[in-house]
Write an enzyme that holds these catalytic residues in place. Sequence first.
Site, PDB file in Angstrom:
ATOM      1  CB  THR A 149     -12.508  84.064  -7.460  1.00 52.60           C
ATOM      2  OG1 THR A 149     -13.537  84.965  -7.042  1.00 52.60           O
ATOM      3  CG2 THR A 149     -11.149  84.604  -7.042  1.00 52.60           C
ATOM      4  CB  CYS A 150     -15.886  80.398  -9.598  1.00 52.24           C
ATOM      5  SG  CYS A 150     -14.929  79.327  -8.559  1.00 52.24           S
ATOM      6  CG  ASP A 151     -17.145  84.373  -3.774  1.00 48.91           C
ATOM      7  OD1 ASP A 151     -18.327  84.745  -3.935  1.00 48.91           O
ATOM      8  OD2 ASP A 151     -16.599  84.314  -2.670  1.00 48.91           O
ATOM      9  CB  SER A 152     -21.479  85.838  -7.191  1.00 45.27           C
ATOM     10  OG  SER A 152     -21.971  85.509  -5.906  1.00 45.27           O
TER      11      SER A 152
ATOM     12  CG  ASN B 188     -11.414  79.984  -7.439  1.00 45.72           C
ATOM     13  OD1 ASN B 188     -12.384  80.601  -7.844  1.00 45.72           O
ATOM     14  ND2 ASN B 188     -11.425  78.676  -7.379  1.00 45.72           N
TER      15      ASN B 188
END
Length: 383
Positions: free
Chosen positions: A324-327, A364
Site C-alpha cells: 500500500t501507499c501507507d508508510s 488500497n
Amino acid sequence: MTTPSRQLRFSSVADVIQRLNPSYPVFCVFPDILRARARAFVEGFPGTVLYATKCNPHPYVLKALAEGGIEHFDTASISEIAKVTELMPEAHCYFNHPVKGRGALEAAADVYGLTDYVVDHLDELDKVISVAGTDITIEVRIATPKGKAVYDLSAKFGAPPDEAVTLLKEARKRGCRTALAFHVGSQCLDPDAFRVAMSLAKRVSDEANVPLEYLDVGGGFPAIYKMNVPPLRDYFDVIEKAKADLGIGVPLLAEPGRALVADGCSVLTQVHLRKGDDLYINDGIYGCLSEIRDGDLDPPVRAVSRSGEAVSGESRPFRIFGPTCDSLDVLKLPFHLPEDIGEGDWIEFGLMGAYSIGMQTGFNGFVTDTIVRIDGMHEEFVF
C-alpha cells in the site's frame, strides 16, 4: 486475474510457482498438516475440542479440521455460524462472543438452533434470555490474571469473580443450564496459567453452588514461531492434573485456534522492488501479515528465485514494506534473507495459518484472493 472460488490444488509450493508464476500473493493451505494437528488435539486434550473459527475461517481450513475430528466450533458472529453450518451441518456451534446484537441472537436461536451462549454481564444475560429463552446453557466468562501471553484477552472481556458468582446464580434461578469459561490470553507461553485460571474457576463454582454443564478453558495454546514454547503435551498434562487436583467433576472444553492452524498455511509473496536493504512486496500489514507487526511475531521465511530454486548468497537483514501507499505498511522486525534477493523473487512466510487471511482489509485495492490447496506435509520447507 484469478478467481477466488476456483479450487486450486498443487503438490508443492514449487508447483505453485511453476504453474502460476504469480505476481500476486498466494495463500497456501496444507490440509494434511491441518488434519494431523486436529487429530493431535482431539486425541490429546482431556475433553471436547472447539475450533476458534475467527482464527482462520477459510473453508479449506474448516473442512480439513473437520476431517481431522473437530466437530465443535467456537463462533463469534452469525457469519461464522452460517459458514460452519453450511460446510458441516452436523457441527455444534457455541455463540462465545460475550456481547451479541439482538438480531444475531434471534438468528442464532431461531434459524440455527444454538443452545450455548457466553455472557460476562447481567445485562447481557437479560438480553440472551429475552431472545433465546431459558432452555439454553449460559456460559459465564470470568476474567483471569494476565500471565505470559502475547495478547491479554481479559482486558476486554470477563467478569470479576464476585460478579461471575452472581451471574451463575441468576442464570440458574431463571431456569438456564450453567457453565463457566475463561481465556488465559492468546499465544500463552506458560502452561501453569491454565492451572491458575482453573483454580479461580473452581472457587467461583464452589461459591455459586450451582450445577455446571462444563468448564471451558478457552484458547491460548501457542504456536512455535521463534519463541521458547513448551510442548503442547505440557499444556494438556497441566490441565488434566489441575482437573484432578481441584476436584473438578465436569467435562472440559477448549477453544484452540492458533495451535491448530498456524503451521498449516503459508503466504507466498513476491518482491516488486529492492532499495538497498529495503524490500517491497505484494502483501503487508493490511493484508495477511498484520499479526507479524501487532504481535511482534517472527515467522520463518525462505526466498525462492524465478527459476524455483533457493536464492543464493549469505543471509543478511532486510526491512520489508507492504504494497500500500501507507508508510505504516512495514514489518517492524528485520527478516534475514539471502543477500542476492531481488525483484521477481518470492518470499514464503511460514506459520501463517492464524490471524492472517481472515484479517486482511483490502485497503488500497490490495487483497490476497488466490488460495490454493497443497497436498503433503510441506517436506521442502520444515518450519
